[in-house]
Write an enzyme that holds these catalytic residues in place. Structure first.
Site, mmCIF file in Angstrom:
data_model
loop_
_atom_site.group_PDB
_atom_site.id
_atom_site.type_symbol
_atom_site.label_atom_id
_atom_site.label_comp_id
_atom_site.label_asym_id
_atom_site.label_seq_id
_atom_site.Cartn_x
_atom_site.Cartn_y
_atom_site.Cartn_z
ATOM 1 N N ASP A 8 0.862 -1.185 0.000
ATOM 2 C CA ASP A 8 0.000 0.000 0.000
ATOM 3 C C ASP A 8 0.894 1.229 0.000
ATOM 4 O OD1 ASP A 8 -2.104 -1.703 0.140
ATOM 5 O OD2 ASP A 8 -2.773 -1.154 2.147
ATOM 6 N N ASP A 129 -15.126 -3.499 -1.919
ATOM 7 C CA ASP A 129 -14.798 -3.251 -0.514
ATOM 8 C C ASP A 129 -16.116 -3.057 0.220
ATOM 9 O OD1 ASP A 129 -12.159 -3.207 -1.397
ATOM 10 O OD2 ASP A 129 -12.223 -1.052 -1.763
#
Length: 242
Positions: A8, A129
């Site tokens: 990330d 998500d």
């Protein structure tokens, strides 16, 4: 089953979030290229990268580092975060990204998904998500009223072949993935499903593999030392072609 170690990116560094909260971010490595190389050395066949700055702003912000990673490691990379139009997709595929993950854009712009899938087929993945089974967007800051299974089925109808499923409440917690939601999704669609969020140890990976899920993204568990990537890949791939 394929294991995808995660990077990330925020402001050029490797960070981890807790339950998708940008305020609860922690730098886990200063040099993402070094991290990617280590993943490759440990047997990774595919790397999952998210441009967190891009997820918030809607524009790719860490392209130079992402390009360097691709050139250095020479294994497939999938990328998500801030990819909102076909021009960006064209540019990223041209830069060597193997698979593009559309999240917010897929919910807001079905036409983009149709165009992208028509042009790039399995190189397009949809990142779903979810929070309380509802699809979240804009770097997880907003939650829609759309059920994650309904959305996945809609994407499958368009021709999407890869779905990455994250339960936000589990992400970065090391408390285990939401197996119930994952199994429900995997049984509801015929796409390749990649599990993400909360995977804490090798046992979680074994359970996910038993569900016949295509892949699993592992982030915090590798950085914290809970999962040895090299060992995990060997164990999960043992006696299996999937």
């Amino acid at each position: 089953m394929i294991i995808l170690p995660a990077i990330d990116l925020k402001e050029g560094k490797c960070i981890r979030l807790y339950q998708g909260d940008f305020k609860a971010s922690k730098v886990v490595a200063e040099d993402p290229i070094e991290v990617a190389l280590k993943f490759k050395e440990n047997g990774a066949e595919y790397i999952h990268i998210v441009d967190l700055d891009g997820a918030l702003t809607g524009e790719i912000k860490n392209l130079s580092i992402i390009s360097s990673i691709i050139k250095t490691i020479n294994i497939p990379v999938e990328l998500g975060g801030g990819i909102r139009n076909l021009n960006t997709i064209d540019m990223l595929i041209g830069a060597g990204i193997e698979r593009i993950i559309l999240g917010t854009a897929a919910l807001n712009n079905r036409g983009l998904v149709e165009e992208a899938v028509k042009k790039y087929d399995e190189k397009i993945a949809i990142g779903i998500d979810a929070k309380n089974e509802k699809v979240a967007i804009n770097g997880w800051l907003n939650v829609s009223s759309i059920n994650y299974i309904d959305f996945a089925k809609e994407m499958e109808k368009i021709g999407v072949r890869n779905i990455i499923f994250t339960d936000i409440s589990k992400d970065g917690t090391l408390k285990g993935p939401n197996l119930k939601q994952l199994e429900k999704l995997n049984e509801s669609i015929s796409c390749n499903v990649i599990a993400s969020g909360g995977i804490k140890d090798i046992e979680d990976l074994k359970v996910i593999k038993e569900m016949d899920v295509y892949g699993a993204i592992v982030g915090k568990a590798i950085y914290s030392g809970n999962i040895n990537l090299n060992e995990a890949i060997k164990i999960i791939n043992k006696g299996s072609s999937k």
